[in-house]
Write a protein that holds these residues in place. Structure first.
Motif, PDB file in Angstrom:
ATOM      1  N   GLN A   1     -11.247   8.939  -7.945  1.00 32.61           N
ATOM      2  CA  GLN A   1     -10.102   8.204  -7.400  1.00 32.61           C
ATOM      3  C   GLN A   1     -10.499   7.371  -6.189  1.00 32.61           C
ATOM      4  O   GLN A   1     -10.047   6.235  -6.024  1.00 32.61           O
ATOM      5  CB  GLN A   1      -9.004   9.191  -7.000  1.00 32.61           C
ATOM      6  CG  GLN A   1      -8.326   9.902  -8.158  1.00 32.61           C
ATOM      7  CD  GLN A   1      -7.336  10.931  -7.674  1.00 32.61           C
ATOM      8  OE1 GLN A   1      -6.371  10.616  -6.992  1.00 32.61           O
ATOM      9  NE2 GLN A   1      -7.573  12.183  -8.006  1.00 32.61           N
TER      10      GLN A   1
ATOM     11  N   TRP B   1     -10.224   3.373  -5.949  1.00 34.16           N
ATOM     12  CA  TRP B   1      -9.417   2.718  -4.907  1.00 34.16           C
ATOM     13  C   TRP B   1     -10.205   1.577  -4.268  1.00 34.16           C
ATOM     14  O   TRP B   1      -9.689   0.475  -4.095  1.00 34.16           O
ATOM     15  CB  TRP B   1      -8.980   3.720  -3.855  1.00 34.16           C
ATOM     16  CG  TRP B   1      -8.169   3.081  -2.764  1.00 34.16           C
ATOM     17  CD1 TRP B   1      -8.643   2.399  -1.684  1.00 34.16           C
ATOM     18  CD2 TRP B   1      -6.732   3.014  -2.684  1.00 34.16           C
ATOM     19  NE1 TRP B   1      -7.606   1.927  -0.921  1.00 34.16           N
ATOM     20  CE2 TRP B   1      -6.427   2.290  -1.502  1.00 34.16           C
ATOM     21  CE3 TRP B   1      -5.708   3.507  -3.464  1.00 34.16           C
ATOM     22  CZ2 TRP B   1      -5.116   2.054  -1.110  1.00 34.16           C
ATOM     23  CZ3 TRP B   1      -4.403   3.279  -3.059  1.00 34.16           C
ATOM     24  CH2 TRP B   1      -4.123   2.559  -1.906  1.00 34.16           C
ATOM     25  N   TYR B   2     -11.458   1.846  -3.911  1.00 32.86           N
ATOM     26  CA  TYR B   2     -12.233   0.807  -3.235  1.00 32.86           C
ATOM     27  C   TYR B   2     -12.613  -0.321  -4.185  1.00 32.86           C
ATOM     28  O   TYR B   2     -12.728  -1.478  -3.754  1.00 32.86           O
ATOM     29  CB  TYR B   2     -13.468   1.422  -2.582  1.00 32.86           C
ATOM     30  CG  TYR B   2     -13.139   2.161  -1.311  1.00 32.86           C
ATOM     31  CD1 TYR B   2     -12.633   1.481  -0.211  1.00 32.86           C
ATOM     32  CD2 TYR B   2     -13.296   3.535  -1.218  1.00 32.86           C
ATOM     33  CE1 TYR B   2     -12.297   2.151   0.959  1.00 32.86           C
ATOM     34  CE2 TYR B   2     -12.971   4.217  -0.052  1.00 32.86           C
ATOM     35  CZ  TYR B   2     -12.476   3.511   1.027  1.00 32.86           C
ATOM     36  OH  TYR B   2     -12.136   4.178   2.184  1.00 32.86           O
TER      37      TYR B   2
ATOM     38  N   ALA C   1       0.798  -1.222   0.000  1.00 28.71           N
ATOM     39  CA  ALA C   1       0.000   0.000   0.000  1.00 28.71           C
ATOM     40  C   ALA C   1       0.837   1.281   0.000  1.00 28.71           C
ATOM     41  O   ALA C   1       0.511   2.229  -0.720  1.00 28.71           O
ATOM     42  CB  ALA C   1      -0.965  -0.016   1.180  1.00 28.71           C
TER      43      ALA C   1
ATOM     44  N   GLY D   1      -4.106   5.220   1.993  1.00 33.96           N
ATOM     45  CA  GLY D   1      -4.383   5.605   0.611  1.00 33.96           C
ATOM     46  C   GLY D   1      -5.720   6.288   0.446  1.00 33.96           C
ATOM     47  O   GLY D   1      -5.793   7.447  -0.023  1.00 33.96           O
ATOM     48  N   PRO D   2      -6.818   5.621   0.823  1.00 31.81           N
ATOM     49  CA  PRO D   2      -8.120   6.298   0.712  1.00 31.81           C
ATOM     50  C   PRO D   2      -8.236   7.518   1.608  1.00 31.81           C
ATOM     51  O   PRO D   2      -8.964   8.448   1.295  1.00 31.81           O
ATOM     52  CB  PRO D   2      -9.118   5.201   1.108  1.00 31.81           C
ATOM     53  CG  PRO D   2      -8.335   4.181   1.833  1.00 31.81           C
ATOM     54  CD  PRO D   2      -6.959   4.225   1.258  1.00 31.81           C
TER      55      PRO D   2
ATOM     56  N   ILE E   1      -6.895  10.485  -0.317  1.00 28.30           N
ATOM     57  CA  ILE E   1      -7.855  10.939  -1.323  1.00 28.30           C
ATOM     58  C   ILE E   1      -9.036  11.628  -0.660  1.00 28.30           C
ATOM     59  O   ILE E   1      -9.539  12.654  -1.143  1.00 28.30           O
ATOM     60  CB  ILE E   1      -8.335   9.751  -2.172  1.00 28.30           C
ATOM     61  CG1 ILE E   1      -7.147   9.005  -2.773  1.00 28.30           C
ATOM     62  CG2 ILE E   1      -9.254  10.223  -3.280  1.00 28.30           C
ATOM     63  CD1 ILE E   1      -7.513   7.715  -3.481  1.00 28.30           C
TER      64      ILE E   1
ATOM     65  N   LEU F   1      -0.401   8.704  -5.913  1.00 30.43           N
ATOM     66  CA  LEU F   1      -1.588   9.473  -5.549  1.00 30.43           C
ATOM     67  C   LEU F   1      -1.249  10.951  -5.364  1.00 30.43           C
ATOM     68  O   LEU F   1      -1.917  11.837  -5.922  1.00 30.43           O
ATOM     69  CB  LEU F   1      -2.206   8.916  -4.271  1.00 30.43           C
ATOM     70  CG  LEU F   1      -3.035   7.640  -4.382  1.00 30.43           C
ATOM     71  CD1 LEU F   1      -3.492   7.188  -3.004  1.00 30.43           C
ATOM     72  CD2 LEU F   1      -4.239   7.864  -5.282  1.00 30.43           C
TER      73      LEU F   1
ATOM     74  N   ALA G   1      -9.467  -2.240  -4.318  1.00 32.30           N
ATOM     75  CA  ALA G   1      -9.281  -2.946  -3.050  1.00 32.30           C
ATOM     76  C   ALA G   1     -10.134  -4.202  -2.989  1.00 32.30           C
ATOM     77  O   ALA G   1      -9.761  -5.198  -2.358  1.00 32.30           O
ATOM     78  CB  ALA G   1      -9.625  -2.016  -1.886  1.00 32.30           C
TER      79      ALA G   1
ATOM     80  N   TRP H   1       1.709   3.088  -3.277  1.00 34.28           N
ATOM     81  CA  TRP H   1       0.694   3.788  -4.058  1.00 34.28           C
ATOM     82  C   TRP H   1       0.494   5.211  -3.559  1.00 34.28           C
ATOM     83  O   TRP H   1      -0.205   6.003  -4.217  1.00 34.28           O
ATOM     84  CB  TRP H   1      -0.632   3.024  -4.003  1.00 34.28           C
ATOM     85  CG  TRP H   1      -0.582   1.723  -4.741  1.00 34.28           C
ATOM     86  CD1 TRP H   1      -0.512   0.471  -4.213  1.00 34.28           C
ATOM     87  CD2 TRP H   1      -0.568   1.549  -6.164  1.00 34.28           C
ATOM     88  NE1 TRP H   1      -0.464  -0.479  -5.206  1.00 34.28           N
ATOM     89  CE2 TRP H   1      -0.497   0.156  -6.415  1.00 34.28           C
ATOM     90  CE3 TRP H   1      -0.605   2.423  -7.248  1.00 34.28           C
ATOM     91  CZ2 TRP H   1      -0.473  -0.370  -7.701  1.00 34.28           C
ATOM     92  CZ3 TRP H   1      -0.573   1.902  -8.533  1.00 34.28           C
ATOM     93  CH2 TRP H   1      -0.515   0.522  -8.749  1.00 34.28           C
ATOM     94  N   TRP H   2       1.082   5.555  -2.421  1.00 36.67           N
ATOM     95  CA  TRP H   2       0.893   6.903  -1.905  1.00 36.67           C
ATOM     96  C   TRP H   2       1.589   7.933  -2.792  1.00 36.67           C
ATOM     97  O   TRP H   2       1.037   9.021  -3.029  1.00 36.67           O
ATOM     98  CB  TRP H   2       1.428   7.007  -0.474  1.00 36.67           C
ATOM     99  CG  TRP H   2       0.797   6.049   0.479  1.00 36.67           C
ATOM    100  CD1 TRP H   2      -0.353   5.324   0.286  1.00 36.67           C
ATOM    101  CD2 TRP H   2       1.279   5.683   1.774  1.00 36.67           C
ATOM    102  NE1 TRP H   2      -0.617   4.535   1.379  1.00 36.67           N
ATOM    103  CE2 TRP H   2       0.371   4.726   2.320  1.00 36.67           C
ATOM    104  CE3 TRP H   2       2.379   6.056   2.546  1.00 36.67           C
ATOM    105  CZ2 TRP H   2       0.539   4.166   3.580  1.00 36.67           C
ATOM    106  CZ3 TRP H   2       2.546   5.493   3.797  1.00 36.67           C
ATOM    107  CH2 TRP H   2       1.624   4.565   4.309  1.00 36.67           C
TER     108      TRP H   2
ATOM    109  N   PHE I   1      -3.623  -2.510  -2.885  1.00 39.70           N
ATOM    110  CA  PHE I   1      -4.740  -1.600  -2.644  1.00 39.70           C
ATOM    111  C   PHE I   1      -5.456  -2.003  -1.358  1.00 39.70           C
ATOM    112  O   PHE I   1      -6.536  -2.603  -1.370  1.00 39.70           O
ATOM    113  CB  PHE I   1      -5.704  -1.620  -3.837  1.00 39.70           C
ATOM    114  CG  PHE I   1      -5.089  -1.123  -5.106  1.00 39.70           C
ATOM    115  CD1 PHE I   1      -4.989   0.233  -5.345  1.00 39.70           C
ATOM    116  CD2 PHE I   1      -4.585  -2.011  -6.037  1.00 39.70           C
ATOM    117  CE1 PHE I   1      -4.406   0.702  -6.512  1.00 39.70           C
ATOM    118  CE2 PHE I   1      -4.007  -1.554  -7.209  1.00 39.70           C
ATOM    119  CZ  PHE I   1      -3.911  -0.189  -7.452  1.00 39.70           C
TER     120      PHE I   1
END
Length: 337
Positions: free
Chosen positions: A203, A207-208, A152, A224-225, A228, A159, A211, A155-156, A219
């Motif tokens: 986004q 993401w979800y 995870a 991460g979420p 966003i 983003l 995931a 992915w930051w 994910f």
């Protein structure tokens, strides 16, 4: 091994039961002891912290090296050194076992070095391209390394850099000099903020979805979420505030801002609980309500009493939000145990 979030949830539940006299002091102390971090937990934390710090210092050292020796290095020397660093990081990651922390740290370093390479190319060959293209290409180059890491945190960076590219693109497309000027003084900031709000919501949905269907590729987790969601909350609040700051109140923009905040609050309360996002949504909502009330009062030539009323409303809303947040946090902590 129990995660730190699970231990915190257990501790919160024990504290609540003790405060409500549902648990004796001795029983609470006995149940609390297993939730304390052990030596192995501290070793694991220290290993990760030093590894992250070492990776960050290595990347900073490479950047400072090129900045300090820019005039002394030939352009092919610059490219060769960066290619050697990227190759070495990729080789280290390939030689390490899957999921190894050192290998993932090398992949994170490669993500950063990809941006450094693009910056060196842009400085060496001045083409007049805007910075948003650099950030966009950096985002694309960071994705394969994130896929290889399957973690995870990798992915930051895409983003953050990708959203910076979007913000910079909006400022250029509207003929605005800088990103902050876009949000605070541009004539068409309303349209740009609508676009950025929609992009952040898309986004979050992506993401979800990823995931759910591709969690093995990294994910997962809340950071991460959460990143966003922070952007979406900020854009929603700014849409509402910008709608109030115009000569005539923009009802559509104000409605969109409130609806976006309510939607974010409902999602992170009932579907994916996140107390941080809920706190930010409450803060943004209080700001919009107080701003709207202030606009209404001062349009009617409000005097000192208007300031007093705004202060009382702000205190009341803040107290109500704090009480609600504490209640939902305790409810969720009790369910998790």
């Amino acid at each position: 091994m129990e995660t730190s979030s699970h231990r915190r949830a257990v501790q919160q539940a024990l504290a609540d039961w003790r405060a409500q006299d549902q648990l004796g002091a001795e029983d609470c102390a006995l149940a609390w002891a297993p939730t304390m971090p052990t030596r192995s937990h501290w070793h694991q934390w220290l290993d990760r912290t030093l590894l992250i710090l070492g990776t960050a210092l290595l990347c900073a050292g490479v950047i400072v090296f090129f900045a300090f020796n820019w005039q002394a290095l030939h352009k092919f020397t610059k490219f060769g050194l960066l290619a050697a660093v990227l190759t070495g990081l990729a080789a280290l990651a390939a030689l390490r076992p899957a999921g190894d922390m050192a290998g993932r740290a090398a992949l994170a370093g490669a993500q950063v070095m990809g941006g450094v390479l693009l910056a060196v190319i842009g400085q060496t060959y001045q083409t007049g391209a805007d910075a948003w293209q650099l950030f966009a290409l950096w985002t694309l180059l960071a994705v394969p390394w994130a896929l290889a890491a399957r973690a995870a945190p990798h992915w930051w960076l895409p983003l953050v850099v990708g959203n910076v590219a979007l913000l910079r693109y909006c400022s250029i497309s509207l003929g605005v000099g800088g990103m902050f000027e876009l949000l605070f003084s541009a004539l068409h900031a309303r349209e740009a903020t609508f676009f950025l709000l929609a992009a952040s919501v898309i986004q979050l949905v992506l993401w979800y979805l990823l995931a759910t269907w591709a969690g093995a590729w990294g994910f997962r987790g809340v950071t991460g979420p959460r990143l966003i969601a922070v952007l979406a909350t900020a854009y929603a609040a700014w849409v509402g505030l910008a709608s109030l700051m115009t000569t005539h109140v923009d009802g559509i923009g104000l409605l969109v801002g409130f609806v976006a905040l309510v939607g974010l609050g409902a999602w992170f309360r009932w579907r994916v609980f996140d107390i941080v996002v809920l706190s930010l949504v409450c803060l943004a909502g209080i700001g919009l309500v107080v701003s709207a009330l202030g606009r209404l009062l001062f349009e009617g030539r409000g005097d000192f009493g208007a300031f007093l009323l705004l202060a009382l409303v702000t205190i009341g809303l803040a107290a109500a939000a704090a009480a609600w947040l504490l209640r939902v946090w305790r409810d969720m902590a009790g369910r998790s145990t």
